[in-house]
Design an enzyme around this catalytic site. Structure first.
Site, PDB file in Angstrom:
ATOM      1  N   GLU A   1      -0.093  -9.241   6.206  1.00  0.00           N
ATOM      2  CA  GLU A   1      -0.362  -8.216   5.189  1.00  0.00           C
ATOM      3  C   GLU A   1       0.752  -7.185   5.004  1.00  0.00           C
ATOM      4  O   GLU A   1       0.553  -5.979   5.231  1.00  0.00           O
ATOM      5  CB  GLU A   1      -1.652  -7.472   5.549  1.00  0.00           C
TER       6      GLU A   1
ATOM      7  N   GLU B   1      -8.033 -14.638   6.691  1.00  0.00           N
ATOM      8  CA  GLU B   1      -9.019 -13.650   7.141  1.00  0.00           C
ATOM      9  C   GLU B   1     -10.036 -13.429   6.037  1.00  0.00           C
ATOM     10  O   GLU B   1      -9.683 -13.374   4.853  1.00  0.00           O
ATOM     11  CB  GLU B   1      -8.385 -12.268   7.409  1.00  0.00           C
TER      12      GLU B   1
HETATM   13  C1  BGC Z   1      -6.115  -6.791   9.030  1.00  0.00           C
HETATM   14  C2  BGC Z   1      -6.884  -6.729  10.328  1.00  0.00           C
HETATM   15  C3  BGC Z   1      -8.029  -5.751  10.178  1.00  0.00           C
HETATM   16  C4  BGC Z   1      -8.953  -6.272   9.094  1.00  0.00           C
HETATM   17  C5  BGC Z   1     -10.175  -5.410   8.854  1.00  0.00           C
HETATM   18  C6  BGC Z   1      -6.969  -6.772   7.786  1.00  0.00           C
HETATM   19  O1  BGC Z   1      -6.425  -5.886   6.872  1.00  0.00           O
HETATM   20  O2  BGC Z   1      -5.248  -7.880   9.032  1.00  0.00           O
HETATM   21  O3  BGC Z   1      -6.019  -6.384  11.352  1.00  0.00           O
HETATM   22  O4  BGC Z   1      -8.715  -5.538  11.360  1.00  0.00           O
HETATM   23  O5  BGC Z   1      -8.252  -6.332   7.882  1.00  0.00           O
HETATM   24  O6  BGC Z   1      -9.807  -4.153   8.410  1.00  0.00           O
END
Ligand code: BGC
Length: 437
Positions: free
Chosen positions: A161, A345
């Site tokens: 990110e 993610e």
């Molecule tokens: C990040 C994580 C974070 C997750 C939830 C993403 O932006 O890669 O490190 O914990 O979002 O906020």
């Protein structure tokens, strides 16, 4: 009528984590130093032992086995590996090597991130992403990591990110180095990150070729939906479009063309050529969480972000918007039809686990719809395996499929973990198991 969707046999079901958020005692990192000053992290919390994952790798791999996942996305920690400039920590490298062996023995394919928000403190002292030596230092680190574990890894992510990191570090000033600059101030860090990515890409491929193994290299982009606060207001529409183009697509475009380019009169002007950058993305990795409504404002940067009061939200007040995942998948495929896509993610802060099952089903159905429409999605990694240190929000947001009792360090499966495991094992979605309307 009941509906089902069957995933391809080799679909990569996974979970994702990041070193600083789970390992504990990341004492040589910029974050560790930064957290020590009260007022920076919610409730003045510090990452401390985090989830004590460093000492509990075995236990946590057992959790992954319970979920039956095929892929584990995690990061190796530069600050642990190179504690001072040129000082390499063999013990840390050995630790990661052993972790990879355990994963392989469990039949879980690793996806390794080289940088997930944290820097070694010594890099930060030299200027972090603003340091002219950044790319070179990152390249050396990549070499050392490859030497230690490279032949055990196929899927790599250089950076997690970039845009979230830079917006939080250099504009909002809520991550170290805590600067509050203009959009234009992002140019130097962006250029250095892209140079570092280009070098790492070449190194990973060259080394894999020498060893006659495969390497696939990407970035975990953070993509959001940007909709206009008022669908009929031309200035809201314009600012939503600019926000989307800048935040979502500037970095992917640079990886495609080799050119960091963005121009909006009075706001932003970037046009930099980066050597060896063009074509350095073997698959499109992205994290998806939420949507922003963009409202024009008369003050720089000429927009504000709104979340409608009535929208369904998670514990952090982020809108829950599953359709956004579908919209983004179609858009990525439209822009980069040659790349397969990995959702690196997707998850929800939900301490009570009262929304996670619906969240999971709704997002997976949106992904399935995109796949039916021909979008080549190769994997999905849920954020996160277990509750962890959520950066400047501290420990209160709970993103885990496993709940963490921070006193005993016990991991407790949430009901949603069982639902996810069932989907993974069956490799299909079935309506009626979920609450989708
Ligand atoms: C990040 C994580 C974070 C997750 C939830 C993403 O932006 O890669 O490190 O914990 O979002 O906020």
């Amino acid at each position: 009528m009941k509906k089902t969707f069957s995933f391809p046999k080799n679909f990569k079901w996974g979970v994702a984590t990041a070193a600083h958020q789970i390992e504990g005692n990341n004492i040589h990192s910029d974050w560790w130093h930064w957290e020590q000053t009260p007022g920076r992290v919610k409730n003045n919390e510090r990452s401390g032992l985090a989830c004590d994952h460093w000492a509990r790798v075995n236990e946590d791999i057992q959790l992954m086995k319970n979920l039956h996942i095929k892929q584990y996305r995690f990061s190796v920690e530069w600050a642990r590996i190179e504690t001072a400039q040129g000082v390499w920590n063999e013990e840390a490298l050995k630790h990661y090597k052993e972790e990879l062996a355990l994963l392989r023995a469990a039949g879980i394919e690793p996806m390794v991130t080289l940088h997930h928000f944290t820097l070694p403190f010594w890099v930060a002292e030299l200027g972090g992403f603003e340091w002219h030596g950044f790319a070179e230092a990152f390249a050396k680190y990549t070499e050392v990591v490859y030497e230690a574990i490279g032949t055990q890894v196929i899927d790599w992510i250089t950076f997690n990110e970039p845009m979230v990191l830079f917006a939080a570090s250099y504009i909002a000033g809520v991550f170290p180095p805590q600067k509050k600059g203009s959009l234009q101030s992002l140019q130097v860090p962006m250029v250095n990150l892209l140079k570092a990515h280009a070098k790492a890409y070449q190194i990973l491929h060259a080394r894999a070729k020498q060893a006659s193994v495969q390497a696939r290299v990407g970035v975990a982009h953070h993509l959001r939906i940007f909709d206009p606060a008022c669908a009929y207001h031309p200035l809201d529409l314009l600012m939503a479009k600019i926000s989307e183009d800048f935040f979502n697509w500037t970095i992917p475009q640079a990886l495609r063309t080799g050119q960091l380019q963005f121009y909006v009169p009075f706001l932003l002007s970037m046009n930099v050529s980066i050597p060896d950058l063009a074509g350095t993305q073997d698959y499109f990795g992205f994290n998806y969480y939420s949507r922003d409504f963009v409202k024009f404002s008369f003050r720089p940067p000429f927009f504000k972000i709104k979340v409608p009061a009535t929208a369904p939200k998670n514990d952090l007040d982020w809108e829950i918007y599953p359709e956004g995942l579908n919209r983004l998948l179609l858009e990525i495929h439209d822009r980069y039809p040659d790349l397969s896509i990995s959702i690196t993610e997707n998850g929800i802060a939900d301490a009570k686990d009262s929304q996670r099952i619906k969240f999971l089903n709704d997002h997976l159905w949106q992904m399935a719809e995109a796949m039916k429409a021909g979008v080549p999605v190769e994997g999905y990694s849920h954020w996160s395996l277990l509750d962890n240190f959520e950066w400047n929000s501290g420990f209160s947001p709970r993103f885990g499929l496993y709940e963490l009792d921070y006193v005993t360090m016990k991991r407790i499966a949430r009901p949603s973990a069982l639902v996810y495991a069932k989907i993974v094992v069956e490799n299909q979605l079935l309506t009626g198991q979920e609450t989708r309307s």
